[in-house]
Write an enzyme that holds these catalytic residues in place. Sequence first.
Site, mmCIF file in Angstrom:
data_model
loop_
_atom_site.group_PDB
_atom_site.id
_atom_site.type_symbol
_atom_site.label_atom_id
_atom_site.label_comp_id
_atom_site.label_asym_id
_atom_site.label_seq_id
_atom_site.Cartn_x
_atom_site.Cartn_y
_atom_site.Cartn_z
ATOM 1 N N LYS A 55 0.842 -1.207 0.000
ATOM 2 C CA LYS A 55 0.000 0.000 0.000
ATOM 3 C C LYS A 55 0.873 1.251 0.000
ATOM 4 O O LYS A 55 0.620 2.195 -0.743
ATOM 5 C CB LYS A 55 -0.896 0.028 1.246
ATOM 6 C CG LYS A 55 -2.118 -0.855 1.130
ATOM 7 C CD LYS A 55 -2.833 -0.966 2.470
ATOM 8 C CE LYS A 55 -3.805 -2.118 2.424
ATOM 9 N NZ LYS A 55 -4.294 -2.549 3.718
ATOM 10 N N GLN A 99 -5.212 -1.488 9.483
ATOM 11 C CA GLN A 99 -5.138 -2.842 8.914
ATOM 12 C C GLN A 99 -5.783 -3.854 9.865
ATOM 13 O O GLN A 99 -5.520 -3.852 11.065
ATOM 14 C CB GLN A 99 -3.662 -3.197 8.661
ATOM 15 C CG GLN A 99 -3.427 -4.532 8.010
ATOM 16 C CD GLN A 99 -3.934 -4.601 6.571
ATOM 17 O OE1 GLN A 99 -3.979 -3.600 5.865
ATOM 18 N NE2 GLN A 99 -4.332 -5.787 6.148
ATOM 19 N N ASP A 122 -11.519 2.784 3.865
ATOM 20 C CA ASP A 122 -11.927 1.376 3.824
ATOM 21 C C ASP A 122 -13.446 1.236 3.689
ATOM 22 O O ASP A 122 -13.948 0.166 3.354
ATOM 23 C CB ASP A 122 -11.523 0.681 5.137
ATOM 24 C CG ASP A 122 -10.314 -0.213 4.981
ATOM 25 O OD1 ASP A 122 -10.117 -0.745 3.880
ATOM 26 O OD2 ASP A 122 -9.580 -0.382 5.977
HETATM 27 N N1 GUN Z 1 -7.418 -6.928 6.005
HETATM 28 C C1 GUN Z 1 -7.770 -7.678 4.947
HETATM 29 N N2 GUN Z 1 -8.418 -6.928 4.014
HETATM 30 C C2 GUN Z 1 -8.467 -5.676 4.508
HETATM 31 C C3 GUN Z 1 -9.010 -4.458 4.007
HETATM 32 O O1 GUN Z 1 -9.577 -4.359 2.911
HETATM 33 N N3 GUN Z 1 -8.848 -3.380 4.820
HETATM 34 C C4 GUN Z 1 -8.237 -3.458 6.038
HETATM 35 N N4 GUN Z 1 -8.154 -2.351 6.752
HETATM 36 N N5 GUN Z 1 -7.734 -4.567 6.523
HETATM 37 C C5 GUN Z 1 -7.847 -5.671 5.760
#
Ligand code: GUN
Length: 299
Positions: A55, A99, A122
Amino acid sequence: MAEAQIIDGKQFSADLRARIGAEVTRLKDEHGLKPGLAVVLVGEDPASQVYVRNKGLQTLEAGMESFEFKRDADISQDDLLTLIAGLNAREDVHGILVQLPLPDHIDSHAVLDAIEPAKDVDGFHVINTGRLATGMDSLVPCTPAGCLMMLKDVLGDNLSGQRALVLGRSNIVGKPMAQLLLAESCTVTIAHSRTRDLAEECRRADILVAAVGRPKMVPGDWIKPGATVIDVGINRIDAPEKGEGKTRLVGDVDFDEAVKVAGAITPVPGGVGPMTIACLLRNTVIAACRQAGLDDPEI
Ligand code: GUN
């Protein structure tokens, strides 16, 4: 029957990232606006570390600002909430992502709902899930947003009347995916571990989105001939054929079987996966524009 069209998420996401990069350049030139994304990682989960690194790199590649906050797994919930409150207040942070999964002693709902909804890239805050469910403008969860883009690329913009089956009911993928398909006037079924006659449910679907995290759970004979199959699963399995101790990634769908039946299908890897981060960057640009009082960008 001819083999299915393979939906190339790698290429699709590269094209999307290029459009995002161009939009970021325009925002800087015309408005002096540099979108910034803050990612919070708690603990040492190896898969999460890989995602967070990717990311960060892709945020920088798109010309945006990237902020990373790594905290030990034993951080208190209060300290995490204080960190988020600080990010909510920062003008150079337009998007905040915590996350998941978080350690067990932390209430994930409380943390996600502490993020300012306008910065919730998100789309997990209850305000954004509620706005999505009621048809208002919102920030849409990244993986389902990417799935919908790929579906429209294959089937065209009009999905009205299609029978869609979403396999999985997670807050991250299954539920928002179902909401997006419903908003497109699909006839939506959400199936899960307690669903009866799952094979029959799947066989009715023109659109099948699998998001359960169980390797090759969907065999070819569960798929309606010509259906569009979106495989969200990323499962690591042993691959002794590659050598001792080797592993490989597979989806929730048995690709080798499904490719002979489906009309179009996403591969694993190289399908849905790369789209998720591209959609996160897109959400960050949208969030930055809204916070600056600008129209939503056309990306
Ligand atoms: N963990 C797995 N997929 C995601 C996601 O799309 N966003 C976040 N914040 N954590 C994750």
